[in-house]
Structure formats: C-alpha cells, structure tokens
Write a protein that holds these residues in place. Structure first.
Motif, PDB file in Angstrom:
ATOM      1  N   THR A 223       0.861  -1.184   0.000  1.00 34.87           N
ATOM      2  CA  THR A 223       0.000   0.000   0.000  1.00 34.87           C
ATOM      3  C   THR A 223       0.892   1.227   0.000  1.00 34.87           C
ATOM      4  O   THR A 223       2.088   1.128   0.283  1.00 34.87           O
ATOM      5  CB  THR A 223      -0.933   0.005   1.231  1.00 34.87           C
ATOM      6  OG1 THR A 223      -1.878   1.056   1.091  1.00 34.87           O
ATOM      7  CG2 THR A 223      -0.146   0.175   2.507  1.00 34.87           C
ATOM      8  N   LEU A 341      -9.698   3.310  -2.728  1.00 34.21           N
ATOM      9  CA  LEU A 341      -8.925   2.075  -2.747  1.00 34.21           C
ATOM     10  C   LEU A 341      -7.809   2.095  -3.779  1.00 34.21           C
ATOM     11  O   LEU A 341      -6.978   1.182  -3.798  1.00 34.21           O
ATOM     12  CB  LEU A 341      -9.850   0.879  -2.990  1.00 34.21           C
ATOM     13  CG  LEU A 341     -10.986   0.725  -1.962  1.00 34.21           C
ATOM     14  CD1 LEU A 341     -11.748  -0.571  -2.198  1.00 34.21           C
ATOM     15  CD2 LEU A 341     -10.458   0.795  -0.535  1.00 34.21           C
ATOM     16  N   LEU A 347      -6.129  -5.471  -0.677  1.00 38.54           N
ATOM     17  CA  LEU A 347      -7.461  -5.092  -0.200  1.00 38.54           C
ATOM     18  C   LEU A 347      -7.940  -5.906   0.999  1.00 38.54           C
ATOM     19  O   LEU A 347      -8.982  -5.578   1.579  1.00 38.54           O
ATOM     20  CB  LEU A 347      -8.484  -5.234  -1.338  1.00 38.54           C
ATOM     21  CG  LEU A 347      -8.327  -4.260  -2.505  1.00 38.54           C
ATOM     22  CD1 LEU A 347      -9.394  -4.537  -3.558  1.00 38.54           C
ATOM     23  CD2 LEU A 347      -8.404  -2.817  -2.038  1.00 38.54           C
ATOM     24  N   CYS A 368     -12.764   1.344  -7.650  1.00 37.32           N
ATOM     25  CA  CYS A 368     -11.305   1.216  -7.687  1.00 37.32           C
ATOM     26  C   CYS A 368     -10.884   1.088  -9.145  1.00 37.32           C
ATOM     27  O   CYS A 368     -11.729   0.995 -10.037  1.00 37.32           O
ATOM     28  CB  CYS A 368     -10.823   0.030  -6.854  1.00 37.32           C
ATOM     29  SG  CYS A 368     -11.521  -1.565  -7.293  1.00 37.32           S
ATOM     30  N   HIS A 386      -6.545  -3.038  -9.390  1.00 41.91           N
ATOM     31  CA  HIS A 386      -6.826  -4.344  -8.797  1.00 41.91           C
ATOM     32  C   HIS A 386      -7.414  -5.303  -9.812  1.00 41.91           C
ATOM     33  O   HIS A 386      -8.295  -4.935 -10.597  1.00 41.91           O
ATOM     34  CB  HIS A 386      -7.785  -4.184  -7.611  1.00 41.91           C
ATOM     35  CG  HIS A 386      -7.218  -3.361  -6.504  1.00 41.91           C
ATOM     36  ND1 HIS A 386      -7.403  -1.997  -6.427  1.00 41.91           N
ATOM     37  CD2 HIS A 386      -6.423  -3.698  -5.450  1.00 41.91           C
ATOM     38  CE1 HIS A 386      -6.760  -1.525  -5.355  1.00 41.91           C
ATOM     39  NE2 HIS A 386      -6.158  -2.537  -4.760  1.00 41.91           N
ATOM     40  N   LEU A 391      -9.784  -8.964  -5.943  1.00 41.24           N
ATOM     41  CA  LEU A 391     -10.925  -8.266  -5.366  1.00 41.24           C
ATOM     42  C   LEU A 391     -11.949  -9.264  -4.821  1.00 41.24           C
ATOM     43  O   LEU A 391     -12.430  -9.130  -3.682  1.00 41.24           O
ATOM     44  CB  LEU A 391     -11.540  -7.357  -6.429  1.00 41.24           C
ATOM     45  CG  LEU A 391     -12.486  -6.253  -5.971  1.00 41.24           C
ATOM     46  CD1 LEU A 391     -12.523  -5.144  -7.013  1.00 41.24           C
ATOM     47  CD2 LEU A 391     -13.876  -6.775  -5.731  1.00 41.24           C
TER      48      LEU A 391
END
Length: 428
Positions: A223, A341, A347, A368, A386, A391
């Motif tokens: 992140t 996000l 996630l 996202c 993503h 996800l």
C-alpha cells in the motif's frame, strides 16, 4: 570552585573528558561545575547521571538556562517526556527565542499527542534557526511525524541547498532528506538525493551508500504510506474539485448513488452512513439523502476541513482507513469508499475492517481501478489497480458477499477513460 573548573578544563584541553568528569565528581563545586558535569555526561550518553547533575545546578541557580536546556535533553533522551515538559516551559518562558527549546518542545508535544502545538513549535524553531542545519534537520523530522511531510521535505531541501559546503551536518542532512522522500513513497527522488550525496561526499560520512542499498533492495509496497497520501491531498485540497471534476471528469459519487438506488437504497433510507476517505465531501453530498447520520474521515486534515465547510456531516475526523473502521464495530449500515482504494494495494485489510464496522445486513459500496492481472499493481500514476481475482478473494475472505461487480471508469486520464470497477458487497 574556581580551582575545580580550572582543573576540569585543563583535562578537556588535553582531550581527557574522563579526567574532567572524575575531577568534577570528586571535588564537587557550585552550579557552574555541576552544569559542566551535566554537559560532559550528556555527551557521553549517561543521561540519568546528566539529569541529576543538571538538577543539582538548577537547585542552586534556577535560572541557569543552559542547565534547563541540558535537563530537557537528558529527560527527553530517557523517554521521560512528561518530566521534561516543565523545564522546557521554564526555558521558553525565560527565552522565547530559544530555537533549541522550541525544537525540544516540538518533540514533547508530539509525544503528548498535540499535533498542532508540535507543529507550532517546529515552525518557530525553523524560523529562529534558519541557518542552523542540525536544528532544521531535526525540525523536518518532527514535521513529517506531525503529518506535514511535504512541507518537511521542501524546507529541508531548501536548507541543504543554502548550507555551506563545509557544514558537518550536510552529509547527514542529505541522507535524512532521502529518508523523508522514501517515507513519502518517492523512491526515485530519494535515490537521486543519495547519489548526489555520494558524489559530494566520497568518504560517505552520512551513510548514503547503505541507504541507497536499502532503497534498492526494499520490499515492494502493499500500500502507499499514510505520509505520502496525506501529503498528496494536503497539497491538493484547494484545487481538488476543480482538477478532479472539471479536468478529469470524475463521476464516482454519482455512480455509487445510482448503484445503491438500483439495489433499493435511496433517499429516506435513514442509514448510518460512513464516508471512508471523504476528501472534500463529494460522496457525502451525493449520498446525504440516504443517511440519517453521516460520518466521514480522511487522512488529510485539509481535506477534512473542506468537508466540514459543506456542513452536511454529523461527524468528521482525521483518521486512517483501516483503523477508523476497526475502531467502530457494527456502527454503520453503509460504508462508501469513492476513489479511495486506488491508494491501497492489498485489499484484504480494508475488506476485513469494513466487515467489522458494518452491522449485519450492511453494505460496502466502492470504486477502484482495474487491471487484467490477477493481483494488484502500482502503476505510473502512483495509484493501485486491482485484478478481479484479488478483489473477489478479499471480499470473500472478509465474510462479505459480492452483490455487484462491473467494469466502470470513474475518471479520465489524458482524455481517456481509466479502467476501473464499481462494486457493492453486503455483510450477511
């Protein structure tokens, strides 16, 4: 007393600090001798003994300012921040223009959790010590810790450019600047600073080579750091809506409103709504009609100020995405994360936190960016995209059920739609 001081300085002239300490301990003396002893013990890292020596000096001469300064440094070094507060206040009462006192008070206020006071003292230290690179280096670190990362690197970069080439603090300052850039998730800028540091200081007295090696072999981020995101949006707050809505054609909040309406959640629903990463309040404004209680938070203090100015939220705070949700179990019927996000890679922690803060039957609506990869990638725009597999797995592992997942573009980039997702999950 004069003989003690004379003998102590004679030892110091011979580079015999241990002998000076021994003389001062054996023969005692007045406040001047105790203060000198405290200084020598502080230099040796004997903080407890130094604090006792400074207290002895101050018992005889309470207004001896160098001893107040030394006592603060010793107590702060011991981690006794509460104890250090009073002598630091006395120092600043007597000398409001004492840069070192403001530097210490900035650290003490930060330790006490008073960010605003810490920043106020850091800025005062910066003003008073604008030619003292050591204090400016330390002040930059305080500013970063107090969520002023971008201001910190700008200030330190300017100070390093103005510094005399022979300033002994320069090599360390360059390495600290690189570390600040690293903490702001700017490895390219950090590496450039370190390479320049090595060129200017071939002996590498600041440790630039080790920092460069660490930077090159560090793990890939899952992140973006909170410091980077906070600095980005603090600097972006004043032009955020003009850029995002006007230039990038941002449509996330309206799309989330329509998605919820398609699933039976519309005006008058009377929900406890949490706007996660509220920014300037665009999503809050779009979804206020469904909420009986609207709460929001953001990492950026300036973004929260913009949201507060809308006067539509019942509660607002500065906070971390995951921590803010975990701290409020079963408190919300609906959580929305509009264009949030993209600053999170993995996630799983976010979905798990959403499951905690949602009441049974509650919904999590989010947008996202999208990649064809199965996991997630950090692309050149410093935003995460993503994959569908990641996800879906993160939602399922959190115990949520995915009710809707569809390709969607929330914004444009260089005139082209940015591939994304729009999704709705429910807590059974």
């Amino acid at each position: 007393m004069t003989d003690v001081i004379t003998q102590a300085y004679a030892h110091l002239d011979r580079q015999d600090a241990d002998g000076a300490v021994a003389i001062l301990l054996a023969m005692g003396g007045g406040a001047e001798a105790a203060g000198l002893l405290g200084d020598l013990l502080l230099e040796k890292g004997k903080l407890e003994e130094a604090s006792q020596a400074f207290r002895g000096a101050l018992a005889e001469e309470p207004d001896r300012l160098p001893c107040l300064r030394g006592l603060v440094a010793a107590l702060a070094g011991l981690g006794r921040h509460g104890e250090a507060m009073e002598p630091c206040r006395l120092l600043l009462d007597a000398r409001p223009d004492d840069a070192m006192g403001h530097r210490h008070m900035a650290h003490l206020m930060l330790a006490a959790g008073d960010r605003d006071a810490a920043l106020a003292h850091a800025r005062e230290a910066r003003f008073l010590a604008r030619h003292d690179l050591e204090i400016l280096i330390d002040t930059a670190q305080v500013m970063l810790a107090a969520d002023e990362g971008l201001s910190a690197v700008e200030m330190l970069d300017g100070a390093l450019r103005r510094a005399h080439p022979a300033d002994p603090a320069l090599p360390r300052g360059r390495v600290i600047l690189a570390r600040l850039w690293t903490q702001l998730d700017e490895p390219g800028k950090a590496a450039a600073v370190l390479r320049a540091a090595l060129q200017a200081d071939p002996d590498d007295t600041g440790g630039a080579a080790a920092a460069l090696a660490e930077l090159a072999h560090g793990p890939a981020a899952a992140t973006l750091s909170a410091a980077f995101v906070r600095a980005l949006f603090d600097s972006y707050a004043d032009r955020f809506e003009q850029e995002l809505v006007g230039k990038l054609r941002y449509g996330g909040p309206g799309a989330l409103r329509d998605l919820l309406l398609d699933h039976g959640i519309g005006p008058g629903a009377g929900l406890r709504l949490l706007d996660a990463g509220c920014g300037t309040g665009l999503a809050g404004a779009a979804l206020r009609p469904v909420a009986a209680h609207l709460a929001g938070f953001d990492l950026s203090p300036r973004m929260v100020e913009k949201s507060r100015a809308r006067q539509i939220y019942d509660a607002l705070w500065v906070g971390d995405l995951v921590a803010s949700m975990l701290a409020r179990p079963a408190a919300h019927d609906l959580v929305v994360a509009a264009d949030v996000l993209v600053y999170v890679g993995d996630l799983n922690p976010v979905m798990a936190a959403a499951a905690v803060t949602l009441a049974d039957g509650g919904h999590f609506a989010f947008t996202c960016e999208r990649t064809v990869e199965p996991g997630f990638i950090l692309h050149e725009g410093r935003r995460f995209a993503h994959g569908e597999a990641h996800l879906r797995r993160a939602v399922a592992d959190a115990g949520l059920e995915l009710r809707h997942l569809a390709p969607f573009s929330a914004r444009t980039q260089r005139g082209e739609p940015v591939p994304g997702w729009i999704a709705l999950a429910v807590k059974p």
